[in-house]
Motif scaffolding. Structure first.
Motif, PDB file in Angstrom:
ATOM      1  N   ALA A 101       0.840  -1.209   0.000  1.00 37.56           N
ATOM      2  CA  ALA A 101       0.000   0.000   0.000  1.00 37.56           C
ATOM      3  C   ALA A 101       0.870   1.252   0.000  1.00 37.56           C
ATOM      4  CB  ALA A 101      -0.921  -0.014   1.215  1.00 37.56           C
ATOM      5  N   LEU A 102       1.986   1.217   0.747  1.00 39.55           N
ATOM      6  CA  LEU A 102       2.903   2.355   0.787  1.00 39.55           C
ATOM      7  C   LEU A 102       3.445   2.652  -0.604  1.00 39.55           C
ATOM      8  CD1 LEU A 102       4.559   4.345   2.628  1.00 39.55           C
ATOM      9  CD2 LEU A 102       6.351   2.594   2.640  1.00 39.55           C
ATOM     10  N   LYS A 103       3.825   1.597  -1.337  1.00 37.39           N
ATOM     11  CA  LYS A 103       4.357   1.783  -2.695  1.00 37.39           C
ATOM     12  C   LYS A 103       3.258   2.231  -3.650  1.00 37.39           C
ATOM     13  CE  LYS A 103       7.290   1.597  -6.116  1.00 37.39           C
ATOM     14  NZ  LYS A 103       8.309   2.651  -6.271  1.00 37.39           N
ATOM     15  N   GLN A 104       2.088   1.635  -3.538  1.00 33.26           N
ATOM     16  CA  GLN A 104       0.999   1.956  -4.455  1.00 33.26           C
ATOM     17  C   GLN A 104       0.580   3.419  -4.362  1.00 33.26           C
ATOM     18  OE1 GLN A 104      -2.562  -0.366  -3.851  1.00 33.26           O
ATOM     19  NE2 GLN A 104      -3.834   1.046  -5.034  1.00 33.26           N
ATOM     20  N   GLN A 115       7.620   4.622  11.467  1.00 34.62           N
ATOM     21  CA  GLN A 115       6.354   4.796  10.756  1.00 34.62           C
ATOM     22  C   GLN A 115       5.469   3.551  10.847  1.00 34.62           C
ATOM     23  OE1 GLN A 115       7.635   5.913   6.773  1.00 34.62           O
ATOM     24  NE2 GLN A 115       6.957   8.017   7.096  1.00 34.62           N
ATOM     25  N   ARG A 116       6.050   2.392  10.613  1.00 35.24           N
ATOM     26  CA  ARG A 116       5.243   1.173  10.600  1.00 35.24           C
ATOM     27  C   ARG A 116       4.558   0.956  11.950  1.00 35.24           C
ATOM     28  NH1 ARG A 116       5.319  -3.470   7.600  1.00 35.24           N
ATOM     29  NH2 ARG A 116       7.335  -2.988   6.650  1.00 35.24           N
ATOM     30  N   GLU A 117       5.287   1.147  13.046  1.00 38.85           N
ATOM     31  CA  GLU A 117       4.725   0.915  14.373  1.00 38.85           C
ATOM     32  C   GLU A 117       3.574   1.877  14.668  1.00 38.85           C
ATOM     33  OE1 GLU A 117       8.864  -0.623  14.213  1.00 38.85           O
ATOM     34  OE2 GLU A 117       7.892   1.251  13.630  1.00 38.85           O
ATOM     35  N   ILE A 118       3.745   3.136  14.275  1.00 37.56           N
ATOM     36  CA  ILE A 118       2.688   4.131  14.490  1.00 37.56           C
ATOM     37  C   ILE A 118       1.445   3.766  13.680  1.00 37.56           C
ATOM     38  CG2 ILE A 118       2.047   6.552  14.143  1.00 37.56           C
ATOM     39  CD1 ILE A 118       5.064   7.205  14.515  1.00 37.56           C
ATOM     40  N   ILE A 119       1.655   3.402  12.433  1.00 35.57           N
ATOM     41  CA  ILE A 119       0.535   3.054  11.542  1.00 35.57           C
ATOM     42  C   ILE A 119      -0.196   1.825  12.062  1.00 35.57           C
ATOM     43  CG2 ILE A 119       0.001   2.163   9.233  1.00 35.57           C
ATOM     44  CD1 ILE A 119       2.265   4.057   8.225  1.00 35.57           C
ATOM     45  N   GLU A 120       0.547   0.821  12.501  1.00 35.70           N
ATOM     46  CA  GLU A 120      -0.079  -0.402  13.008  1.00 35.70           C
ATOM     47  C   GLU A 120      -0.891  -0.123  14.268  1.00 35.70           C
ATOM     48  OE1 GLU A 120       3.026  -3.812  11.331  1.00 35.70           O
ATOM     49  OE2 GLU A 120       3.287  -3.000  13.353  1.00 35.70           O
ATOM     50  N   ALA A 121      -0.370   0.752  15.143  1.00 38.23           N
ATOM     51  CA  ALA A 121      -1.110   1.104  16.357  1.00 38.23           C
ATOM     52  C   ALA A 121      -2.404   1.825  16.007  1.00 38.23           C
ATOM     53  CB  ALA A 121      -0.241   1.969  17.272  1.00 38.23           C
ATOM     54  N   HIS A 122      -2.321   2.751  15.052  1.00 37.52           N
ATOM     55  CA  HIS A 122      -3.508   3.513  14.653  1.00 37.52           C
ATOM     56  C   HIS A 122      -4.532   2.605  13.966  1.00 37.52           C
ATOM     57  CE1 HIS A 122      -5.691   7.165  14.153  1.00 37.52           C
ATOM     58  NE2 HIS A 122      -5.622   7.172  12.836  1.00 37.52           N
ATOM     59  N   LEU A 123      -4.052   1.677  13.133  1.00 40.33           N
ATOM     60  CA  LEU A 123      -4.959   0.738  12.470  1.00 40.33           C
ATOM     61  C   LEU A 123      -5.644  -0.181  13.473  1.00 40.33           C
ATOM     62  CD1 LEU A 123      -2.910  -0.287   9.295  1.00 40.33           C
ATOM     63  CD2 LEU A 123      -5.060   0.996   9.341  1.00 40.33           C
ATOM     64  N   ALA A 124      -4.952  -0.439  14.592  1.00 38.60           N
ATOM     65  CA  ALA A 124      -5.520  -1.302  15.627  1.00 38.60           C
ATOM     66  C   ALA A 124      -6.528  -0.569  16.506  1.00 38.60           C
ATOM     67  CB  ALA A 124      -4.401  -1.883  16.492  1.00 38.60           C
ATOM     68  N   GLY A 125      -6.721   0.738  16.233  1.00 41.88           N
ATOM     69  CA  GLY A 125      -7.715   1.499  16.990  1.00 41.88           C
ATOM     70  C   GLY A 125      -7.188   2.169  18.233  1.00 41.88           C
ATOM     71  N   ARG A 126      -5.845   2.209  18.404  1.00 43.15           N
ATOM     72  CA  ARG A 126      -5.270   2.842  19.594  1.00 43.15           C
ATOM     73  C   ARG A 126      -5.095   4.334  19.368  1.00 43.15           C
ATOM     74  NH1 ARG A 126      -0.105   0.175  22.337  1.00 43.15           N
ATOM     75  NH2 ARG A 126      -0.633   1.865  23.783  1.00 43.15           N
ATOM     76  N   GLY A 168      10.542  13.854   8.909  1.00 44.01           N
ATOM     77  CA  GLY A 168      10.613  12.467   9.365  1.00 44.01           C
ATOM     78  C   GLY A 168       9.493  11.583   8.857  1.00 44.01           C
ATOM     79  N   GLY A 169       8.513  12.170   8.144  1.00 42.90           N
ATOM     80  CA  GLY A 169       7.446  11.369   7.561  1.00 42.90           C
ATOM     81  C   GLY A 169       6.212  11.240   8.428  1.00 42.90           C
ATOM     82  N   LYS A 170       5.844  12.328   9.145  1.00 39.34           N
ATOM     83  CA  LYS A 170       4.673  12.279  10.029  1.00 39.34           C
ATOM     84  C   LYS A 170       3.378  12.063   9.249  1.00 39.34           C
ATOM     85  CE  LYS A 170       5.376  16.305  11.875  1.00 39.34           C
ATOM     86  NZ  LYS A 170       6.679  16.595  11.247  1.00 39.34           N
ATOM     87  N   SER A 171       3.244  12.749   8.114  1.00 40.66           N
ATOM     88  CA  SER A 171       1.962  12.757   7.403  1.00 40.66           C
ATOM     89  C   SER A 171       1.511  11.358   7.002  1.00 40.66           C
ATOM     90  CB  SER A 171       2.048  13.656   6.163  1.00 40.66           C
ATOM     91  OG  SER A 171       2.300  14.988   6.539  1.00 40.66           O
ATOM     92  N   ILE A 172       2.441  10.542   6.535  1.00 38.24           N
ATOM     93  CA  ILE A 172       2.078   9.185   6.111  1.00 38.24           C
ATOM     94  C   ILE A 172       1.527   8.381   7.281  1.00 38.24           C
ATOM     95  CG2 ILE A 172       3.146   6.975   5.426  1.00 38.24           C
ATOM     96  CD1 ILE A 172       4.664   8.476   3.297  1.00 38.24           C
ATOM     97  N   CYS A 173       1.907   8.742   8.503  1.00 40.08           N
ATOM     98  CA  CYS A 173       1.464   7.989   9.688  1.00 40.08           C
ATOM     99  C   CYS A 173      -0.048   8.077   9.893  1.00 40.08           C
ATOM    100  CB  CYS A 173       2.195   8.483  10.937  1.00 40.08           C
ATOM    101  SG  CYS A 173       3.957   8.112  10.932  1.00 40.08           S
ATOM    102  N   PRO A 178      -3.098   4.984   7.054  1.00 39.28           N
ATOM    103  CA  PRO A 178      -4.226   4.329   7.730  1.00 39.28           C
ATOM    104  C   PRO A 178      -5.583   4.823   7.229  1.00 39.28           C
ATOM    105  CG  PRO A 178      -2.573   4.952   9.335  1.00 39.28           C
ATOM    106  CD  PRO A 178      -2.151   5.561   8.031  1.00 39.28           C
ATOM    107  N   ALA A 179      -5.666   6.113   6.900  1.00 39.11           N
ATOM    108  CA  ALA A 179      -6.942   6.656   6.400  1.00 39.11           C
ATOM    109  C   ALA A 179      -7.376   5.941   5.131  1.00 39.11           C
ATOM    110  CB  ALA A 179      -6.802   8.157   6.147  1.00 39.11           C
ATOM    111  N   LEU A 180      -6.426   5.548   4.291  1.00 37.87           N
ATOM    112  CA  LEU A 180      -6.747   4.879   3.031  1.00 37.87           C
ATOM    113  C   LEU A 180      -7.124   3.415   3.240  1.00 37.87           C
ATOM    114  CD1 LEU A 180      -3.821   6.317   0.888  1.00 37.87           C
ATOM    115  CD2 LEU A 180      -6.150   7.173   1.073  1.00 37.87           C
ATOM    116  N   LEU A 181      -6.703   2.852   4.357  1.00 36.07           N
ATOM    117  CA  LEU A 181      -6.904   1.423   4.599  1.00 36.07           C
ATOM    118  C   LEU A 181      -8.093   1.140   5.512  1.00 36.07           C
ATOM    119  CD1 LEU A 181      -3.141   0.447   5.097  1.00 36.07           C
ATOM    120  CD2 LEU A 181      -4.510   0.313   3.003  1.00 36.07           C
ATOM    121  N   LYS A 182      -8.706   2.200   6.055  1.00 35.12           N
ATOM    122  CA  LYS A 182      -9.848   2.024   6.954  1.00 35.12           C
ATOM    123  C   LYS A 182     -11.129   2.502   6.276  1.00 35.12           C
ATOM    124  CE  LYS A 182      -9.150   3.064  11.352  1.00 35.12           C
ATOM    125  NZ  LYS A 182      -8.802   3.827  12.568  1.00 35.12           N
TER     126      LYS A 182
END
Length: 740
Positions: free
Chosen positions: A9-12, A23-34, A44-49, A53-57
């Motif tokens: 998804a990151l590449k796409q 980044q991955r840890e932050i995204i996974e936590a957010h996707l898990a609803g935390r 540092g790439g904050k925006s993608i964090c 997730p917005a695109l995957l939820k």
């Protein structure tokens, strides 16, 4: 969601092959609803964090942003990647706002940007309730979250309302993001946003690609000439920050007279003028923006090559964020601060204006904190130790040693042993019960008869008067250095009380020596010429052609050039010179939408370039009776003779320093030669450069996070391995990964 699907998804969507650190840890936590709090430096790439997730939820993510420019910039970049995004703010007509609101309800929008003031307007809350019922709210992202804290450098009262999000939507996860936050500010953000057991990620504040320096002001005319000299040395876009509107106008006018394309930005200009000037700078129509601190927050221009503070900033957090607008693309960039003591009086006057709007009485607590923050800026500017270490310590991060990327480390001051004086100072802090600031401690040491000393009977202490042999300035320099080197800590409540720590007691027990860099009267500091990587002439020419195409495409679409492709992607394009869509898709920053939209245009430029600069080797092959031509990849082509001369000397047993000395090069250049040869396919035994044990550790890091970013590798390896070591091992690793 699996690790592989996240990366796909990151590449796409964004065109990146791997995540940056954290980044991955932050995204996974957010996707898990935390609930999540992400403290990551600028670039540092904050925006993608929150964007990925917005695109995957399911549902829409509401992004709270403090500035209209920030909203517009991020929405433009998202749309360029084929992502449904919009903003709702005061610039829109009623009809346009209604059309965008309907698009949200239709489910075609994944991210909606709003200002905090709009979020809690009665009608908008009703609209959000409808959105939540019809398509769902996936999450709330609070950008520039430090604005919620009174202890932050850019407190905005309207951000305090954001706690209502938790009350209105208790089951919707919230992520707060900011580039600058001390521990106290982080705690305040957590409390003010009502985050529930959040996942907290605090990245390193170390921006390794930024060079820091301080230059003393020397009168109005000479200071301006120094500024002009600085800018003429620089390449690319830059920002010059000034304290007052008047100074902004004066500097911008003079720079234009001296042939620099510069424009002003301050609150005294009309909204239209500010917007036009900002657009011209972002689109590379002018080189320099001269501005007050009203300019910059949320400006997502990654290729700013220099930031100059012509006047003193008001606090370290503000300076870190403003200087951090340089080099967001990871390329080398320059941060210069001009130290003028007359600026102190200007800032002190501004601090005195902090009054209660109702009673017109001074806000003493705020003024006290502001004065302490100003002292910290002066301490940084006057510091003679590593500037990176001083900045990082402010944010609670330890950095020891030579950073090799600031004026104090590249041109170090002579060192003297001040252990005895340090023991006297620390002992005095202990005997005064750790209840006073540096000024009082120095008064006691120098035997002052000031009322405060006598009132507390500190003239009776054994440390009273034992420091008369040193001047006031010497003791002040020592106190700053003890703080910068971590031998003391200091409260941050505005009183700046000195506190002892474990390292303090080690010094007092004689278990640790203190070396103090001694500042002598020297010539004014000048820009240090820093090593830059060498590029073949044809690559440089191609890069300029690609950049011109990017500018033309951007102007046609009325977007900033970096929205098309970043400089990093153009550099990679110029080096690898892909001539097929398949190879073009491998470039970092090329996602599915940009591949479809731009590949053919850029490939055409590369093919045209090959007519003038043919690839070094073309081979014919016959496969199943069909004749095909394959171009040897540029990374496999032997480089010019200068690299081979370096290789010959290395294979004759000379080490890096010997080669550099004999050839009149810098050691960094020798390392670069060997890395380039390895990338070209040369078989070089690097055991003399990097021990096999260290090679194994770097290999493991490469296998774990990939080789796209040297900075990510450097941080992943906890900064215990040099960039040079990582580069040569990565070159071998990349060759092994390429198919035969």
């Amino acid at each position: 969601m699996t690790s592989d699907s996240l990366q796909q998804a990151l590449k796409q969507y964004f065109g990146y092959d791997s995540f940056r650190a954290g980044q991955r840890e932050i995204i996974e936590a957010h996707l898990a609803g935390r609930d999540t709090l992400a403290i990551m430096p600028t670039g540092g790439g904050k925006s993608i964090c929150f964007q990925l997730p917005a695109l995957l939820k399911d549902g829409v993510t509401i992004v709270v942003s403090p500035l209209i420019a920030l909203m517009q910039d991020q929405v433009t970049a998202l749309k360029e990647n084929g992502i449904g995004a919009t903003f709702l703010n005061s610039t829109l007509s009623g009809r346009e706002a209604n059309l965008r609101s309907q698009a949200i309800l239709d489910g075609v929008i994944k991210l909606t940007y709003v200002a905090p003031e709009r979020l809690f307007a009665g009608q908008f809350i009703e609209f959000l309730n409808i959105v939540n019922q019809k398509i769902g709210i996936a999450g709330f992202a609070i950008d520039e979250a430090h604005c919620v804290s009174e202890w932050g450098h850019d407190f905005r009262p309207e951000y305090r309302q954001l706690r209502q999000i938790r009350q209105l939507y208790p089951d919707v996860p919230v992520i707060g993001l900011t580039a600058t936050a001390t521990e106290r500010v982080r705690e305040d953000i957590n409390q003010q946003l009502g985050l529930y057991q959040p996942y907290i990620h605090v990245a390193s504040f170390n921006r390794t690609n930024l060079y820091y320096e301080v230059i003393p002001k020397q009168g109005t005319e000479q200071s301006y000439l120094n500024l002009l000299q600085q800018i003429k040395r620089m390449q690319g876009s830059g920002i010059v920050y000034c304290l007052s509107r008047k100074r902004v106008t004066e500097i911008a006018d003079r720079l234009r007279e001296d042939g620099i394309a510069a424009i002003p930005y301050h609150a005294g200009l009309s909204t239209k003028e500010r917007e036009e000037n900002q657009t011209r700078w972002i689109r590379d129509d002018v080189q320099v923006m001269v501005a007050t601190i009203a300019f910059g927050m949320g400006i997502n221009k990654p290729d700013v090559r220099f930031v100059i503070h012509y006047d003193l900033p008001r606090n370290i957090e503000g300076y870190y964020q403003e200087s951090g607008r340089a080099g967001r693309d990871g390329e080398d960039s320059h941060c210069t601060l001009f130290l003028g003591y007359q600026d102190l009086e200007t800032i002190k006057y501004l601090i005195a204006q902090k009054v209660d709007p109702h009673s017109n009485e001074p806000l003493e607590a705020e003024q006290r904190i502001a004065h302490q923050q100003l002292r910290q800026v002066v301490d940084y500017a006057e510091g003679v130790t590593c500037r990176r270490a001083i900045l990082l310590r402010y944010f609670g991060e330890n950095f020891h040693g030579n950073c090799r990327n600031c004026d104090n480390c590249l041109t170090p001051k002579p060192m003297e042993d001040w252990t005895v004086e340090s023991q006297k100072f620390l002992s005095c802090v202990a005997r005064t019960k750790e209840r006073f600031g540096a000024g009082h401690i120095i008064d006691v040491l120098r035997g002052s008869r000031k009322e405060k000393v006598l009132q507390h009977q500190h003239d009776q202490l054994s440390t009273y008067g034992i420091g008369k042999d040193r001047s006031l300035d010497e003791w002040r320099q020592l106190s700053r250095s003890l703080l910068h080197q971590g031998y003391l800590t200091q409260t941050t409540d505005g009183y700046a009380i000195l506190k002892l720590n474990d390292r303090s007691w080690e010094v007092m027990r004689g278990q640790r020596n203190v070396l103090l860099p001694i500042e002598r009267d020297t010539e004014p500091a000048t820009v240090v010429e820093r090593e830059t990587s060498e590029s073949p002439v044809d690559v440089e020419i191609l890069f300029k052609r690609l950049r011109l195409l990017r500018k033309n495409l951007a102007d046609g679409q009325e977007v900033p050039p970096y929205v098309i492709f970043s400089n990093a992607t153009l550099n990679q394009m110029a080096e690898q010179q892909p001539t097929t869509r398949k190879d073009f898709a491998k470039l970092s920053g090329v996602g599915a939408k940009k591949l479809e939209q731009y590949a053919d245009d850029f490939i055409a430029i590369i093919l045209e370039h090959h007519l003038q600069y043919p690839p070094a080797e073309t081979t014919a092959s016959v496969n199943s009776g069909i004749k095909t031509e394959s171009v040897t990849p540029k990374s496999k082509i032997s480089k010019a003779g200068t690299q081979r001369e370096t290789l010959a000397m290395y294979e004759n047993g000379l080490d890096i320093d010997e080669i550099a000395r004999d050839r009149g090069l810098k050691p960094a250049t020798v390392w670069t030669h060997l890395a380039q040869l390895l990338e070209s396919g040369y078989a070089i035994n690097i055991d003399r450069l990097v021990s096999p044990e260290r090679q194994n550790v770097i290999y493991e890091a490469l296998e774990f996070i990939g080789g796209d970013s040297l900075r990510n590798l450097f941080e992943h390896l906890r900064e215990e391995y040099t960039y040079d070591e990582i580069k040569v091992v990565r070159a071998i690793w990349q060759n092994e990964k390429e198919p035969l």
